[in-house]
Enzyme design. Structure first.
Site, PDB file in Angstrom:
ATOM      1  N   GLU A  16     -21.598  -8.098 -13.384  1.00 24.56           N
ATOM      2  CA  GLU A  16     -22.695  -8.709 -12.285  1.00 24.56           C
ATOM      3  C   GLU A  16     -24.134  -8.013 -12.796  1.00 24.56           C
ATOM      4  OE1 GLU A  16     -21.293  -6.973  -8.842  1.00 24.56           O
ATOM      5  OE2 GLU A  16     -19.195  -7.917  -8.915  1.00 24.56           O
ATOM      6  N   ALA A  61     -12.863  -6.902  -3.372  1.00 22.06           N
ATOM      7  CA  ALA A  61     -12.600  -5.397  -3.567  1.00 22.06           C
ATOM      8  C   ALA A  61     -13.558  -4.977  -5.079  1.00 22.06           C
ATOM      9  CB  ALA A  61     -11.489  -5.019  -3.544  1.00 22.06           C
ATOM     10  N   ARG A  62     -13.009  -5.017  -5.850  1.00 25.60           N
ATOM     11  CA  ARG A  62     -13.387  -4.628  -7.102  1.00 25.60           C
ATOM     12  C   ARG A  62     -12.659  -5.468  -8.369  1.00 25.60           C
ATOM     13  NH1 ARG A  62     -16.884  -3.245  -4.557  1.00 25.60           N
ATOM     14  NH2 ARG A  62     -18.125  -1.069  -4.654  1.00 25.60           N
ATOM     15  N   ASP A 101     -15.565 -12.488  -4.787  1.00 25.49           N
ATOM     16  CA  ASP A 101     -16.896 -11.823  -4.461  1.00 25.49           C
ATOM     17  C   ASP A 101     -17.344 -10.834  -5.622  1.00 25.49           C
ATOM     18  OD1 ASP A 101     -19.227 -11.774  -2.813  1.00 25.49           O
ATOM     19  OD2 ASP A 101     -18.513  -9.658  -2.063  1.00 25.49           O
ATOM     20  N   HIS A 126     -21.038 -11.058  -4.730  1.00 23.59           N
ATOM     21  CA  HIS A 126     -21.039  -9.692  -4.249  1.00 23.59           C
ATOM     22  C   HIS A 126     -21.941  -9.565  -2.961  1.00 23.59           C
ATOM     23  CE1 HIS A 126     -19.597  -5.384  -5.543  1.00 23.59           C
ATOM     24  NE2 HIS A 126     -19.359  -5.633  -4.429  1.00 23.59           N
ATOM     25  N   ASP A 161       0.940  -1.107   0.210  1.00 27.42           N
ATOM     26  CA  ASP A 161       0.048  -0.229   0.001  1.00 27.42           C
ATOM     27  C   ASP A 161       0.933   1.391  -0.047  1.00 27.42           C
ATOM     28  OD1 ASP A 161      -1.736   2.147   0.697  1.00 27.42           O
ATOM     29  OD2 ASP A 161      -3.292   0.989   1.554  1.00 27.42           O
ATOM     30  N   GLY A 163     -20.070  -9.633   0.039  1.00 28.51           N
ATOM     31  CA  GLY A 163     -19.240  -9.674   1.192  1.00 28.51           C
ATOM     32  C   GLY A 163     -19.657  -8.661   2.290  1.00 28.51           C
TER      33      GLY A 163
END
Length: 347
Positions: free
Chosen positions: A286, A257-258, A281, A305, A199, A307
């Protein structure tokens, strides 16, 4: 600290009640706003509840928003652009019961200076827990074992897959020290995992700085990678084929996340070959089509999706909304308020 005590010379009962437009999708309303939460909102203002789907036309929006001091929003609420803002002349505050604000705010909204808050913190424990469940599943090969026993594989054949591993001592790589990422890191460390992170925004003073490494090293040395970064222009396509190729054979890849953060074609190539396992997820498309390529892989664990969508997280989000409203009404800064600069770094 009691909000009443924080307002010099006043209690909440002395302050005129706000007019609140509460707009949560009908399918989620009771999850976010159970009876006790609705009672708390009613004590703070005159609440009008209208689903976002019923506010799409300018006329319907104007009738609901004209007198409102506060919007409590969720998915599907109309974007607050200049046209919509002109129909809400008394608007003083927006509290978003969900997480991402990108579909809600606009340049015109930021120009007004109206404070905005969101309840994304409510979802962090839920998403982190799913990511932890995925981690344990991939390490112990549960999805492969279950698939084998349910789909005609012999007992011995099922037992003969790659040997499972325990999380204690496993090398876990985390992409993104977000709220969710930090909860996930804590959970993995509590179970004895050796955690490293990537990060670029982690400061030297952050306790997690000692765990930081570059992205290539993270992939080359991890048994499991878990993605917890936001979806921003900076993170789009962050993880590509070259990174996935660095993962050791038998490693696991988790994304709650994405999908935009990952080259999903490259990931599919690795997982379909059997070299890597994945738990996902989030997807490029989608809802996931019935014939989607991911559905057929025995070593891919898939969830739709959800989560952050636990009963607990929805209740927490509603409570955050109430608390933020109390703080606003009492003249205190909202704990989860965001600025435009904040939003640029968030998904």
């Amino acid at each position: 600290m009691n909000i009443d005590d924080a307002v010099t010379g006043h209690t909440l009962s002395d302050i005129p009640k706000l007019r609140i437009l509460l707009s949560i999708p009908a399918a989620e309303f009771n999850a976010f706003i159970p009876a006790a939460t609705r009672t708390a909102l009613d004590e703070l203002g005159h609440v009008t509840s209208i689903a976002p789907s019923d506010l799409q036309s300018p006329g319907a929006f104007a009738r609901a928003a004209f007198d409102a001091d506060v919007f409590i929003t969720a998915w599907g609420f109309p974007k607050l652009d200049a046209d919509r803002l002109s129909l809400a002349p008394n608007l003083r505050c927006v509290i978003h019961a969900a997480s991402s604000l990108h579909a809600l705010v606009s340049d015109d909204f930021w120009a007004t200076g109206i404070p905005v808050s969101q309840a994304g913190a409510a979802m962090a424990p839920a998403v982190a827990e799913l990511s932890l469940a995925f981690t344990l599943n991939l390490l112990r090969r549960i999805n492969r074992l279950d698939h084998g026993l349910r789909n005609g594989e012999t007992w011995d054949g099922t037992r003969n897959i790659r040997r499972a591993r325990e999380i204690c001592g496993a090398r876990i790589g985390v992409v993104g020290a977000s709220r969710t990422g930090r909860r996930y890191i804590q959970a993995c460390q509590a179970l004895g995992a050796d955690v490293r992170i990537y990060d670029p925004y982690v400061q030297e003073s952050d306790p997690l700085a000692a765990l930081s490494t570059d992205l290539e090293s993270l992939f080359a040395t991890s048994d499991v990678i878990a993605v917890h970064a936001p979806s921003t222009p900076e993170t789009t396509g962050l993880i590509g084929a070259s990174h996935l190729a660095l993962l050791p054979d038998g490693a696991g890849f988790i994304n709650t996340a994405r999908s935009t953060i990952v080259d999903m074609d490259a990931l599919y190539t690795e997982v379909s070959s059997g070299r890597l396992d994945a738990a996902l997820d989030v997807f490029d498309l989608e809802p996931l089509p019935a014939d989607d390529r991911w559905r057929s892989l025995p070593n891919a664990l898939l969830t739709p999706h959800l989560g952050g969508a636990t009963a607990n997280s929805r209740r927490r989000a509603g409570l955050i909304v109430v608390d933020e409203l109390r703080r606003f009404l009492g003249g205190l800064p909202m704990e989860h308020a965001l600025t435009r600069t904040d939003l640029e770094k968030m998904g």
